[in-house]
Design a protein around this motif. Structure first.
Motif, PDB file in Angstrom:
ATOM      1  N   UNK A 430       0.556  -1.163  -0.238  1.00  0.00           N
ATOM      2  CA  UNK A 430      -0.372   0.069   0.000  1.00  0.00           C
ATOM      3  C   UNK A 430       1.271   0.690   0.226  1.00  0.00           C
ATOM      4  N   UNK A 431       0.705   2.293  -1.000  1.00  0.00           N
ATOM      5  CA  UNK A 431       1.244   3.977  -0.457  1.00  0.00           C
ATOM      6  C   UNK A 431       1.937   3.721  -2.013  1.00  0.00           C
ATOM      7  N   UNK A 432       3.092   4.178  -1.314  1.00  0.00           N
ATOM      8  CA  UNK A 432       4.260   4.224  -2.808  1.00  0.00           C
ATOM      9  C   UNK A 432       5.632   3.102  -1.727  1.00  0.00           C
ATOM     10  N   UNK A 433       5.899   2.748  -2.972  1.00  0.00           N
ATOM     11  CA  UNK A 433       7.676   2.069  -2.784  1.00  0.00           C
ATOM     12  C   UNK A 433       8.295   2.656  -2.372  1.00  0.00           C
ATOM     13  N   UNK A 434       8.996   3.052  -1.313  1.00  0.00           N
ATOM     14  CA  UNK A 434      10.358   4.628  -1.299  1.00  0.00           C
ATOM     15  C   UNK A 434      11.238   3.506  -1.189  1.00  0.00           C
ATOM     16  N   UNK A 435      12.162   4.710  -1.861  1.00  0.00           N
ATOM     17  CA  UNK A 435      14.067   3.928  -2.628  1.00  0.00           C
ATOM     18  C   UNK A 435      14.054   3.937  -0.951  1.00  0.00           C
ATOM     19  N   UNK A 436      14.205   4.497   0.332  1.00  0.00           N
ATOM     20  CA  UNK A 436      14.583   3.769   1.260  1.00  0.00           C
ATOM     21  C   UNK A 436      14.442   2.536   2.169  1.00  0.00           C
ATOM     22  N   UNK A 437      13.028   2.473   1.996  1.00  0.00           N
ATOM     23  CA  UNK A 437      12.695   1.344   3.060  1.00  0.00           C
ATOM     24  C   UNK A 437      12.007   0.260   2.169  1.00  0.00           C
ATOM     25  N   UNK A 438      11.332   0.354   0.864  1.00  0.00           N
ATOM     26  CA  UNK A 438      10.538  -0.270   0.384  1.00  0.00           C
ATOM     27  C   UNK A 438       9.062  -0.507   0.591  1.00  0.00           C
ATOM     28  N   UNK A 439       8.716  -0.959   0.934  1.00  0.00           N
ATOM     29  CA  UNK A 439       7.263  -0.741   0.817  1.00  0.00           C
ATOM     30  C   UNK A 439       6.548  -0.800   2.796  1.00  0.00           C
ATOM     31  N   UNK A 440       6.077   0.042   3.493  1.00  0.00           N
ATOM     32  CA  UNK A 440       6.410   0.709   4.444  1.00  0.00           C
ATOM     33  C   UNK A 440       4.670  -0.016   5.086  1.00  0.00           C
ATOM     34  N   UNK A 441       3.508   0.406   4.234  1.00  0.00           N
ATOM     35  CA  UNK A 441       2.731   0.135   5.029  1.00  0.00           C
ATOM     36  C   UNK A 441       1.839  -1.207   3.713  1.00  0.00           C
ATOM     37  N   UNK A 442       1.368  -2.235   4.774  1.00  0.00           N
ATOM     38  CA  UNK A 442       0.755  -3.417   3.882  1.00  0.00           C
ATOM     39  C   UNK A 442      -0.427  -3.556   4.450  1.00  0.00           C
ATOM     40  N   UNK A 443      -0.899  -4.166   2.945  1.00  0.00           N
ATOM     41  CA  UNK A 443      -3.192  -4.656   2.926  1.00  0.00           C
ATOM     42  C   UNK A 443      -3.205  -5.103   4.232  1.00  0.00           C
ATOM     43  N   UNK A 444      -4.034  -4.898   5.116  1.00  0.00           N
ATOM     44  CA  UNK A 444      -4.563  -5.880   6.222  1.00  0.00           C
ATOM     45  C   UNK A 444      -5.116  -7.416   6.221  1.00  0.00           C
ATOM     46  N   UNK A 445      -4.894  -7.602   4.440  1.00  0.00           N
ATOM     47  CA  UNK A 445      -6.011  -8.902   4.148  1.00  0.00           C
ATOM     48  C   UNK A 445      -5.281  -9.805   3.688  1.00  0.00           C
ATOM     49  N   UNK A 446      -3.973  -9.309   4.267  1.00  0.00           N
ATOM     50  CA  UNK A 446      -2.466 -10.355   3.716  1.00  0.00           C
ATOM     51  C   UNK A 446      -1.857 -10.590   4.133  1.00  0.00           C
ATOM     52  N   UNK A 447      -0.838 -12.060   4.691  1.00  0.00           N
ATOM     53  CA  UNK A 447       0.113 -12.352   4.903  1.00  0.00           C
ATOM     54  C   UNK A 447       1.552 -12.132   4.702  1.00  0.00           C
ATOM     55  N   UNK A 448       2.272 -11.682   4.662  1.00  0.00           N
ATOM     56  CA  UNK A 448       3.695 -10.944   3.597  1.00  0.00           C
ATOM     57  C   UNK A 448       4.818 -12.378   3.679  1.00  0.00           C
ATOM     58  N   UNK A 449       4.808 -12.404   4.822  1.00  0.00           N
ATOM     59  CA  UNK A 449       6.155 -13.557   5.642  1.00  0.00           C
ATOM     60  C   UNK A 449       5.300 -14.676   4.724  1.00  0.00           C
ATOM     61  N   UNK A 450       4.611 -15.168   5.210  1.00  0.00           N
ATOM     62  CA  UNK A 450       3.525 -16.705   5.195  1.00  0.00           C
ATOM     63  C   UNK A 450       3.996 -16.457   3.621  1.00  0.00           C
ATOM     64  N   UNK A 451       3.359 -16.235   2.730  1.00  0.00           N
ATOM     65  CA  UNK A 451       2.593 -16.151   0.946  1.00  0.00           C
ATOM     66  C   UNK A 451       4.657 -16.090   0.881  1.00  0.00           C
ATOM     67  N   UNK A 452       5.661 -15.129   1.378  1.00  0.00           N
ATOM     68  CA  UNK A 452       7.540 -15.451   0.942  1.00  0.00           C
ATOM     69  C   UNK A 452       7.650 -17.375   1.317  1.00  0.00           C
TER      70      UNK A 452
END
Length: 959
Positions: A430-452
């Motif tokens: 969600x929001x812009x992918x920043x050059x410094x930190x990548x994605x700062x906010x994530x869609x609350x309906x998904x699990x990023x680590x589990x998907x990986x």
């Protein structure tokens, strides 16, 4: 004249040859100092007998000459008036009659001239353009519209202002009605020529240019002439967004004028939807249907890429307006959108795979940096994310059906897996992918680590994985790098580094990109997630491997092609600091010097060489004084060769690194052969390039204290002061002037400066009278305090300054002190400046005869201001701190335009009194000693000249 033009044409031809270009460019520089050089270039542009490549080179040289030599910083002409008038009267006609490639260059030149002259100093231009429009000859009309667009397009990014509004009003007043008439003329000509391919293309280009100008004219506000004709204009937009013609059916690769026109219409629709919903809202529903139909009817061919992405950008604009977005709020409609529009445009195409294999660096840049703003993938993702903003649970649910489907198919088909991962990235972030930190906010309906862990981690580890799947896995880590904690990263970093050993260009480059960004990551306290101790064990192998990848092909162009590898090297050196001495620093230095020697032959990738010099800067900063490396003589040879060959792109970097080497050098002598450079920096040549001014000034400021004896013995002080004077007059260089002046005042005692000091103050006071900036006043105050604080052995002090000021004009010091020094010092933000103010004020109270006798009220004011500074006693960090070095964001760097600072070479704050550490204790001691020495005089002044509150505040310091 003919021989001059022939000679110029030969030089221009020579600039196109890699072997002779540097020599030819230097010769052209000399030619450019001759009268009417710009007009000679235009004569060559206009000479049909010359080959096109030479005419184009002349147009490019003309544009660059105008950019640097047309007006100065204040907007005054640098060229003779008759030359300016000739350029303006000839240029438009010449552009209109030139071939398209030359038109582009001349159009940019017109735009540069318009920046300073349009409209008030070139108020005939708009009428001149209108008078040249032709109803029957599209070639002439397109030339005119190209010029108009190149001037009006400048308004798009600007903020509203009265001047801008006046300019647009002037243009609309002259150009508005003819523009509206031209729309219907072009429409009529397209109808009349619908079976004549070449004329049809020409008139469609005319319509395209008119639509771009419609955008220009409306980018700030809708002009009345557009508002009154909005109904017929929308009819025209509607007609051409749905227009088809069998003439274009066979085309495959390149966009035809019809796709270009439709793309331009989508741009205008997007502007009007975003900005003028009140006027335009009633038409949005119909245009949404039109654009939807366009998207459904175009194929995957490259020809439709720009049109597809512009159409998607319009739909994104519709989804951004809440009342229009509701048309998408339905599970079935969202399913159709994903199936018909999102999936076809995010799926990998044959052309993507070809680019991955044949032009890997281009693939990476497009994928990473959004230079693919017009790519289908990017535009489809933006549309999907906008829908997600509005209807998060519903969109997630709909898209996940497709993700799961493609994951299942993806077990045997890597392209399907790529689509699944891409869709997940699109809805998870969600929001812009920043050059410094990548994605700062994530869609609350998904699990990023589990998907990986479930779907992606295996691709990172398995040798036989398809390269694009490997890249997807690395990119996933790169995108969600802030979502992983240290423990999760600890298990991912090793496989990531192993991927640097891949034989595939995109895989190892992506691995380098991800490693670099992970090393950049910091926690809330600003500490590196992976500090030096974590990467020490494999730093040496990592660097050796990265250098091997860069130096695989030793031709100059190939070697500097991949800036991402060099950026990773730079980051490792920044994190390792002086720990690199134990990890093969000598080898690193050898590699960096070799690379310097190769790329200086033809610097072609500004990002690469920027990171390259940051890497050298990091080595100098953290290991500059190591006897093991002996850096000064090692860097001297390649760097002086660069100065000798005048590799202009590198000169500013060289002087920043030289300055840092001098600043870090512990001796009070000029080290090595540095004396040889004094003559070079006093010559006028290097100062003519604006980007050289900051590093040259800093270099001078660094060498003056070390070369004080030579400067005095060889009477070199005057030439240095002449540079100060020249820089002080420029708006953008006065700060550099003070860098030099402070070095001089901090180095030489008052009796050496005596002959020049009156002139220095006169120059400073003169500039103070003409509406000075705050930063200028700040530097003046700092300079005053430096003089005032250098009493005693340095034989200056407040009275020295007052004597010279009063010699220029009687009683000038009082208003200067009250209106400039006291208020400006109170606003000092940097501790090092506030500390200087404290020392200066304290010495004034204890040592100045003038303040003791003549400025008795001023003594009280000075004491009050000193007490204000002491409320929060300034503490100055010593030398180069251990702070984290962030390199500049390359997209913000004006390559080739001005000066690019190296952050690894950032200068520490200039502290002229490093031995004074605890300022409040020093003040107390100084006041007490002075009071004793002067038989209680300081205490007497305190009694007579201060208010009871001030006495109470000062009492602890005298107790």
């Amino acid at each position: 004249m003919a021989s001059t033009l022939d000679h110029l044409a030969q030089l221009l031809n020579a600039t196109l040859d890699a072997q002779s270009h540097r020599k030819a460019e230097n010769a052209l520089k000399e030619e450019s100092k001759k009268p009417k050089y710009s007009l000679s270039l235009l004569s060559i542009v206009n000479a049909d007998a010359q080959p096109l490549k030479i005419r184009l080179a002349a147009a490019l040289a003309f544009k660059n000459f105008i950019r640097h030599n047309y007006v100065d910083e204040e907007g005054n002409y640098k060229l003779p008036l008759d030359e300016v008038q000739t350029i303006k009267s000839e240029l438009v006609g010449l552009m209109i009659s030139s071939p398209p490639t030359i038109q582009t260059q001349l159009g940019e030149a017109i735009s540069i001239i318009a920046d300073s002259d349009f409209w008030e100093r070139w108020d005939t231009l708009t009428q001149d353009l209108v008078s040249r429009l032709s109803n029957t000859d599209y070639k002439v009309t397109n030339g005119v519209l190209e010029v108009a667009h190149s001037i009006f397009v400048r308004w798009r990014p600007l903020f509203q202002s009265n001047e801008l509004n006046r300019e647009i009003l002037h243009v609309v007043g002259v150009f508005g009605e003819p523009f509206v008439q031209m729309l219907s003329i072009a429409d009529g000509q397209i109808e009349a020529n619908k079976d004549n391919a070449s004329a049809l293309k020409g008139w469609l280009e005319t319509m395209s240019l008119l639509i771009r100008i419609l955008y220009d004219l409306s980018c700030q506000d809708i002009p009345p002439v557009i508002e009154t004709h909005l109904q017929p204009i929308t009819v025209l937009l509607h007609k051409y967004i749905t227009y088809t013609n069998p003439i274009f059916d066979g085309e495959e690769d390149e966009a035809t004028p019809l796709e270009t026109l439709k793309s331009d219409i989508c741009d205008v629709l997007q502007l009007f939807t975003n900005k003028y919903d009140d006027d335009f809202g009633q038409f949005v529903q119909e245009f949404t249907n039109n654009v939807w139909n366009v998207l459904s009817s175009v194929g995957p061919e490259k020809r439709y890429d720009t049109l597809t992405s512009k159409a998607l950008q319009f739909l994104t604009a519709v989804a951004s307006v809440r009342r229009h977005a509701e048309i998408f709020n339905n599970e079935q409609i969202l399913g159709t959108i994903v199936e018909k529009v999102i999936l076809p445009n995010v799926a990998l195409r044959e052309s993507d795979v070809e680019m991955f294999e044949d032009e890997p660096i281009e693939f990476i840049r497009r994928d990473l940096e959004g230079s693919d703003t017009d790519s289908r993938r990017r535009a489809a993702t933006d549309f999907l994310r906008k829908l997600l903003d509005n209807f998060e649970p519903l969109v997630t649910q709909v898209v996940f059906r497709y993700i799961n489907h493609y994951l299942t198919v993806g077990k045997t088909d890597w392209k399907a897996k790529d689509t699944a991962v891409y869709l997940f990235l699109a809805i998870a972030a969600k929001g812009a992918v920043t050059a410094a930190h990548g994605v700062k906010t994530v869609n609350s309906f998904v699990n990023v680590v589990e998907f990986f862990e479930q779907n992606i981690a295996a691709d990172l580890l398995t040798e036989s994985t398809e390269p694009i799947s490997k890249v997807d896995a690395i990119k996933y880590l790169y995108t969600f790098r802030s979502q992983l904690n240290k423990a999760q990263w600890a298990s991912a970093i090793q496989p990531l580094i192993q991927n640097l050993a891949s034989s595939n260009y995109v895989v190892y480059t992506y691995a380098a990109i991800a490693v670099e960004r992970v090393l950049f990551l910091t926690d809330e306290q600003g500490q590196h997630l992976f500090p030096r101790s974590d990467i020490q064990p494999y730093a040496k192998d990592l660097l050796e491997h990265l250098f091997a990848l860069i130096e695989k092909d030793t031709s100059s162009a190939k070697l500097q092609e991949n800036e991402f590898l060099m950026r990773c090297i730079m980051r490792v050196l920044i994190v390792m600091k002086d720990g690199i001495l134990e990890c093969g620093a000598e080898g690193v230095l050898n590699h960096l010097i070799n690379i310097t020697n190769v790329i200086k032959e033809n610097p072609s990738n500004p990002r690469f060489y920027y990171y390259h010099f940051e890497a050298i800067g990091a080595l100098v900063r953290y290991c500059g004084n190591s006897p093991k490396l002996d850096m000064l003589p090692r860097l001297w040879t390649p760097f002086v060769a660069i100065l000798h060959e005048d590799v202009s792109e590198f000169v500013p970097f060289i002087f920043q690194i030289f300055a840092l080497l001098l600043e870090l050098n512990p001796t009070n002598q000029v080290p090595g052969d540095f004396k040889l450079l004094i003559e070079a920096v006093l010559a006028p040549g290097p100062w003519e390039t604006r980007g050289n001014v900051p590093p040259l000034s800093r270099f001078i400021a660094a060498i003056i204290p070390k070369a004080a004896e030579e400067i005095k013995a060889e009477n070199k002080l005057e030439p240095f002061l002449a540079i100060f004077q020249r820089l002080l007059t420029g708006k953008k260089t006065d700060q550099n002037a003070f860098d030099i002046l402070e070095a001089i005042v901090g180095t030489f005692p008052g009796d050496v400066l005596e002959p020049y000091f009156g002139t220095i103050i006169t120059l400073i006071f003169t500039k103070l009278q003409s509406n000075p900036t705050d930063s200028y006043k700040s530097r003046v105050a700092r300079f005053y305090h430096l003089v005032s604080a250098r009493g005693g052995e340095a034989r200056m002090g407040a009275d020295f300054f007052i004597r010279h000021a009063e010699a220029i004009q009687q009683n000038v010091f009082t208003p200067f002190y009250l209106t400039v020094i006291l208020p400006t010092t109170g606003q000092f933000a940097r501790p090092v400046d506030r500390k200087l103010g404290v020392i200066s004020y304290t010495k004034t109270l204890c040592e100045s005869k003038q303040f003791a006798e003549r400025y008795q009220k001023g003594w009280g004011f000075t004491c009050n201001n000193l007490l204000d500074l002491l409320k929060n006693p300034p503490r100055v960090a010593a030398g180069f701190g251990d702070e984290i070095v962030n390199e500049a964001d390359v997209d913000d760097i004006g390559f080739g335009v001005g000066f690019t600072p190296l952050n690894t070479c950032k200068r520490g704050s200039r502290d002229d009194f490093p031995d004074i550490v605890e300022v409040d204790k020093w003040v107390s001691q100084y006041l007490k000693e002075a009071n004793q020495r002067l038989g209680g005089l300081v205490a007497t002044f305190v009694e007579q000249r201060l208010t009871p509150e001030a006495k109470a505040a000062l009492a602890p310091y005298l107790a």
